[in-house]
Motif scaffolding. Sequence first.
Motif, PDB file in Angstrom:
ATOM      1  N   THR A 228       0.833  -1.204   0.000  1.00 40.26           N
ATOM      2  CA  THR A 228       0.000   0.000   0.000  1.00 40.26           C
ATOM      3  C   THR A 228       0.864   1.249   0.000  1.00 40.26           C
ATOM      4  OG1 THR A 228      -0.111   0.282   2.400  1.00 40.26           O
ATOM      5  CG2 THR A 228      -1.750  -1.193   1.395  1.00 40.26           C
ATOM      6  N   VAL A 229       0.184   2.340  -0.358  1.00 40.42           N
ATOM      7  CA  VAL A 229       0.762   3.668  -0.173  1.00 40.42           C
ATOM      8  C   VAL A 229      -0.147   4.365   0.837  1.00 40.42           C
ATOM      9  CG1 VAL A 229       1.341   5.863  -1.285  1.00 40.42           C
ATOM     10  CG2 VAL A 229       1.610   3.713  -2.544  1.00 40.42           C
ATOM     11  N   ARG A 230       0.446   5.103   1.741  1.00 40.10           N
ATOM     12  CA  ARG A 230      -0.361   5.823   2.732  1.00 40.10           C
ATOM     13  C   ARG A 230      -0.017   7.302   2.710  1.00 40.10           C
ATOM     14  NH1 ARG A 230      -2.519   1.480   6.724  1.00 40.10           N
ATOM     15  NH2 ARG A 230      -1.695  -0.332   5.611  1.00 40.10           N
ATOM     16  N   LEU A 231      -1.048   8.072   2.921  1.00 40.24           N
ATOM     17  CA  LEU A 231      -0.913   9.528   2.945  1.00 40.24           C
ATOM     18  C   LEU A 231      -0.891   9.976   4.396  1.00 40.24           C
ATOM     19  CD1 LEU A 231      -1.076  12.336   1.469  1.00 40.24           C
ATOM     20  CD2 LEU A 231      -3.569  12.150   1.739  1.00 40.24           C
ATOM     21  N   ILE A 236      -0.772  15.521  11.967  1.00 40.81           N
ATOM     22  CA  ILE A 236      -1.596  14.483  12.608  1.00 40.81           C
ATOM     23  C   ILE A 236      -0.861  13.161  12.493  1.00 40.81           C
ATOM     24  CG2 ILE A 236      -3.843  13.345  12.657  1.00 40.81           C
ATOM     25  CD1 ILE A 236      -4.873  15.712  10.936  1.00 40.81           C
ATOM     26  N   ALA A 237      -0.156  12.794  13.530  1.00 42.43           N
ATOM     27  CA  ALA A 237       0.662  11.587  13.434  1.00 42.43           C
ATOM     28  C   ALA A 237      -0.097  10.337  13.857  1.00 42.43           C
ATOM     29  CB  ALA A 237       1.916  11.750  14.290  1.00 42.43           C
ATOM     30  N   SER A 238      -1.268  10.520  14.433  1.00 44.04           N
ATOM     31  CA  SER A 238      -1.924   9.366  15.056  1.00 44.04           C
ATOM     32  C   SER A 238      -2.453   8.370  14.034  1.00 44.04           C
ATOM     33  CB  SER A 238      -3.071   9.841  15.937  1.00 44.04           C
ATOM     34  OG  SER A 238      -3.986  10.619  15.165  1.00 44.04           O
ATOM     35  N   ARG A 239      -2.724   8.826  12.828  1.00 42.89           N
ATOM     36  CA  ARG A 239      -3.276   7.897  11.850  1.00 42.89           C
ATOM     37  C   ARG A 239      -2.972   8.399  10.454  1.00 42.89           C
ATOM     38  NH1 ARG A 239      -9.612   8.558  11.072  1.00 42.89           N
ATOM     39  NH2 ARG A 239      -8.937   7.594   9.140  1.00 42.89           N
ATOM     40  N   ALA A 240      -2.988   7.452   9.511  1.00 51.30           N
ATOM     41  CA  ALA A 240      -2.821   7.830   8.110  1.00 51.30           C
ATOM     42  C   ALA A 240      -4.101   8.500   7.633  1.00 51.30           C
ATOM     43  CB  ALA A 240      -2.523   6.592   7.262  1.00 51.30           C
ATOM     44  N   VAL A 241      -3.955   9.483   6.762  1.00 48.81           N
ATOM     45  CA  VAL A 241      -5.122  10.180   6.228  1.00 48.81           C
ATOM     46  C   VAL A 241      -5.882   9.255   5.288  1.00 48.81           C
ATOM     47  CG1 VAL A 241      -5.884  12.142   4.830  1.00 48.81           C
ATOM     48  CG2 VAL A 241      -3.991  12.415   6.449  1.00 48.81           C
ATOM     49  N   ARG A 242      -5.129   8.531   4.492  1.00 52.15           N
ATOM     50  CA  ARG A 242      -5.750   7.630   3.511  1.00 52.15           C
ATOM     51  C   ARG A 242      -4.783   6.515   3.156  1.00 52.15           C
ATOM     52  NH1 ARG A 242      -7.887  11.322   0.915  1.00 52.15           N
ATOM     53  NH2 ARG A 242      -9.963  11.007   1.738  1.00 52.15           N
ATOM     54  N   THR A 243      -5.348   5.394   2.779  1.00 52.32           N
ATOM     55  CA  THR A 243      -4.552   4.247   2.319  1.00 52.32           C
ATOM     56  C   THR A 243      -4.945   3.937   0.885  1.00 52.32           C
ATOM     57  OG1 THR A 243      -4.475   3.352   4.558  1.00 52.32           O
ATOM     58  CG2 THR A 243      -3.960   1.849   2.753  1.00 52.32           C
ATOM     59  N   ASP A 250       5.504  -5.208  -3.180  1.00 52.39           N
ATOM     60  CA  ASP A 250       6.156  -4.123  -2.443  1.00 52.39           C
ATOM     61  C   ASP A 250       6.133  -2.843  -3.279  1.00 52.39           C
ATOM     62  OD1 ASP A 250       8.964  -6.096  -1.079  1.00 52.39           O
ATOM     63  OD2 ASP A 250       6.789  -6.282  -0.894  1.00 52.39           O
ATOM     64  N   VAL A 251       5.818  -1.753  -2.623  1.00 49.17           N
ATOM     65  CA  VAL A 251       5.864  -0.450  -3.293  1.00 49.17           C
ATOM     66  C   VAL A 251       7.234   0.144  -3.018  1.00 49.17           C
ATOM     67  CG1 VAL A 251       4.829   1.829  -3.490  1.00 49.17           C
ATOM     68  CG2 VAL A 251       3.376  -0.149  -3.005  1.00 49.17           C
ATOM     69  N   ASN A 252       8.090   0.107  -4.042  1.00 51.75           N
ATOM     70  CA  ASN A 252       9.486   0.525  -3.863  1.00 51.75           C
ATOM     71  C   ASN A 252       9.690   2.019  -3.989  1.00 51.75           C
ATOM     72  OD1 ASN A 252      10.441  -2.214  -3.728  1.00 51.75           O
ATOM     73  ND2 ASN A 252      10.087  -2.342  -5.933  1.00 51.75           N
ATOM     74  N   ALA A 253       8.795   2.670  -4.722  1.00 46.15           N
ATOM     75  CA  ALA A 253       9.027   4.083  -5.019  1.00 46.15           C
ATOM     76  C   ALA A 253       7.705   4.831  -5.053  1.00 46.15           C
ATOM     77  CB  ALA A 253       9.728   4.224  -6.367  1.00 46.15           C
ATOM     78  N   VAL A 254       7.708   6.026  -4.505  1.00 46.84           N
ATOM     79  CA  VAL A 254       6.562   6.923  -4.622  1.00 46.84           C
ATOM     80  C   VAL A 254       7.109   8.306  -4.968  1.00 46.84           C
ATOM     81  CG1 VAL A 254       4.915   5.756  -3.102  1.00 46.84           C
ATOM     82  CG2 VAL A 254       6.602   7.301  -2.106  1.00 46.84           C
ATOM     83  N   ARG A 255       6.305   9.072  -5.725  1.00 43.56           N
ATOM     84  CA  ARG A 255       6.736  10.432  -6.073  1.00 43.56           C
ATOM     85  C   ARG A 255       5.493  11.253  -6.377  1.00 43.56           C
ATOM     86  NH1 ARG A 255      12.287  12.305  -6.552  1.00 43.56           N
ATOM     87  NH2 ARG A 255      12.745  10.360  -7.589  1.00 43.56           N
ATOM     88  N   PHE A 256       5.433  12.439  -5.814  1.00 42.81           N
ATOM     89  CA  PHE A 256       4.301  13.315  -6.071  1.00 42.81           C
ATOM     90  C   PHE A 256       4.334  13.828  -7.505  1.00 42.81           C
ATOM     91  CE2 PHE A 256       1.144  14.320  -2.984  1.00 42.81           C
ATOM     92  CZ  PHE A 256       1.645  13.878  -1.777  1.00 42.81           C
ATOM     93  N   PHE A 257       3.159  13.960  -8.060  1.00 43.44           N
ATOM     94  CA  PHE A 257       2.962  14.594  -9.356  1.00 43.44           C
ATOM     95  C   PHE A 257       3.211  16.092  -9.171  1.00 43.44           C
ATOM     96  CE2 PHE A 257       1.410  14.111 -13.568  1.00 43.44           C
ATOM     97  CZ  PHE A 257       0.514  15.129 -13.868  1.00 43.44           C
ATOM     98  N   PRO A 258       3.638  16.807 -10.226  1.00 44.19           N
ATOM     99  CA  PRO A 258       3.968  18.230 -10.052  1.00 44.19           C
ATOM    100  C   PRO A 258       2.850  19.095  -9.467  1.00 44.19           C
ATOM    101  CG  PRO A 258       4.757  17.473 -12.173  1.00 44.19           C
ATOM    102  CD  PRO A 258       3.976  16.337 -11.587  1.00 44.19           C
ATOM    103  N   ASP A 259       1.593  18.697  -9.620  1.00 42.02           N
ATOM    104  CA  ASP A 259       0.521  19.545  -9.064  1.00 42.02           C
ATOM    105  C   ASP A 259       0.321  19.312  -7.573  1.00 42.02           C
ATOM    106  OD1 ASP A 259      -0.790  17.121  -8.924  1.00 42.02           O
ATOM    107  OD2 ASP A 259      -2.499  17.692 -10.159  1.00 42.02           O
ATOM    108  N   GLY A 260       1.021  18.335  -7.030  1.00 40.68           N
ATOM    109  CA  GLY A 260       0.915  18.075  -5.599  1.00 40.68           C
ATOM    110  C   GLY A 260      -0.389  17.431  -5.172  1.00 40.68           C
ATOM    111  N   LEU A 261      -1.245  17.063  -6.122  1.00 41.65           N
ATOM    112  CA  LEU A 261      -2.539  16.463  -5.781  1.00 41.65           C
ATOM    113  C   LEU A 261      -2.633  15.013  -6.240  1.00 41.65           C
ATOM    114  CD1 LEU A 261      -4.831  19.447  -6.818  1.00 41.65           C
ATOM    115  CD2 LEU A 261      -4.038  18.830  -4.524  1.00 41.65           C
TER     116      LEU A 261
END
Lengths: 378, 301
Positions: A228-231, A236-243, A250-261
């Motif tokens: 999974t990827v988690r946001l 707010i460290a207590s929980r992930a915003v979204r999964t 395995d998710v080896n790499a994540v990268r934000f798109f230039p619009d940040g959304l």
Amino acid sequence: MSVAELKEKHAAATATVNSLRERLKQRRQLLLDTDVATYTKNQGRSPVNFSATDLVCCRTLQGHTGKVYALDWTPEKNWIVSASQDGRLIVWNALTSQKTHAIKLQCPWVMTCAFAPNGQSVACGGLDSACSVYTLSSQSDRDGNIPVSRILTGHKGYISCCQYVPDQETRLITSSGDQTCVLWDVTTGQRISIFGGEFPSGHTADVLSLSISSTNPNMFVSGSCDSTVRLWDLRIASRAVRTYHGHDGDVNAVRFFPDGLRFGSGSDDGTCRLFDMRTGHQLQVYARPDRNDDEIPTVTSVAFSISGRLMFAGYSNGDCYVWDTLIAEVVQNLGTLQNSHEGRISCLGLSGDGSALCTGSYDKNLKIWAFGGQRKVI
Amino acid sequence: MGTTDVTPPCPKSPPKYPDLCGRRRLQLEVQILNREIGFLEEELHSLEGVQPVSRCCKEVNEFIGTKPDPIIPVNKKRNGSCRMWRWIRSKICCCVSWICCLEKPTNCSCPQSKNCECCSCECSCDSCSYPNCTCCNSNCCTCPEVSCRIWSCCPSCRSFCNCKPNCSCMNCKPNCSCMNCKPNCSCINCCSSNCNISCCQCRPSCSTHCGSCCSESCCSCMRCSCTKPQCFNGAFSCFWPFSCCCKSNCGKSICCRSCCVLRTPSCPECSCGCVWSCPTCGDICRCIKRNNPCCISGCFC
């Protein structure tokens, strides 16, 4: 409550969780009315057209004596820091190919590195479970080595990835094999927040990668061996915003798109995917055209061009695909070009102005790729 | 480089859930499941009224193309009307720029100008240092042959010349007034009177001990390292990947002296002393008298 009653509750709760997950899956399926490629093709878009000489290898940075594991650009100057199996960080002037610093690490088992936003410090981490920070202007010791400025300790597993919070030299986020991410105050060496951990909503396996949004630096995503990827929200460290579910490995790499959304991810399942951060939708799957079930090269790294039109993906077999993000087609394979790497692509990244791509490989080299063609009106 | 004889550290194991047996373990697991149920219900609720994927795709499609991308090839067709006007202009041999510039390519951000080149302005070019390029504005130019960019510089430039927008490649020489135009400037030339100090960014003196010798933008000097010297058969070269000990750009030889031990020659007409003052001190100084047995040891100028 007796053990028997607890077991009943456990079974009921498990069934509820499974049912909710199934309902979520079906609800998302109803909203999946198209994907990016289908939508844009219906809008009349055609793929980016690359000739064989449009993207060329302009520089080969040689100097490491071991596999290159990680690299990072400075946001403004054209400097790169790289980490290698040889136990060193090297800082390069990418324009001139000169090495400006070579830092021998206390622990040679380094896995990640990052440049501070002001370009004056670098951070790295690895199997020592600690993140070390070096100030480049520090006076070298008698052996010619730059002394470590700060060691961030606290993780209970290896450091897989580290990144400075944009425009903040004193804040750094690390991801770890202990299933957590941590926000650090580099000045004091203290942990500010821990994301994940013993209670769920955190990852349930090693965290392998992270990416911080450039448009909203309070948000970052992490990729994990739990597929999974988690946001996360730094506040707010207590929980992930979204999964985000979808990958089968395995998710080896994540990268934000230039619009940040939106963000891209790369996985052991051989695919890259584009997700929408706010809705959780999976917008597109980028599967290799030569997909063979027997041996699927894994995705090791991803990056987007400055406009977002291109997505660069490094693979374990040495390929470096240039994906047309909108059409979901491969428009170039840097692994087949002249002067390409001779081994696995382990890391890649775009320069701050988006004019150059740097790739790092197990062949011990880094290469700079840039547009080498002619722009003309026809 | 040294990784084979170092035992890798054994990182601590990830934290495990408390090993509670029986009842307490079950209680904890039920708590965890109930928390997960809460999160899933929240997520299901949040999907009510959420936009479908097509809306997100539309946003992605609209976003891409709002920023010029220096790494993407752009071949743009002239529109028909502009082609026609250019043909007319070529026939009458005069500039009818006010006609020519009535219609600009849709992606052209050139300002209205009397320069007909604006009609064909490829505004994705953001550096225009080729001497014959015609600039519509500071960010836009048409070049007859190449579009000069920071990475693939003009043919007359060195491949590593970082030409600024207003600096023609011809100026990328020792007397250049452009910044960062001399990546191979030696410290000696860098600090000479002919060199504008604002061009070279040269430090006036190199450090007297091992360390960075020169300004990275000026000199090709590497960091000196006098540790772990390896002298081979009396060679004066300190074999270390990042050493600049024996390069003349440093102008300092103390590093090399402490690195290696030279064999004292026995031939009177040869001397090891010259190797330190040799302006082109490299791995081997060529001896004029090559047949001299002293020169075979490779340490004389």
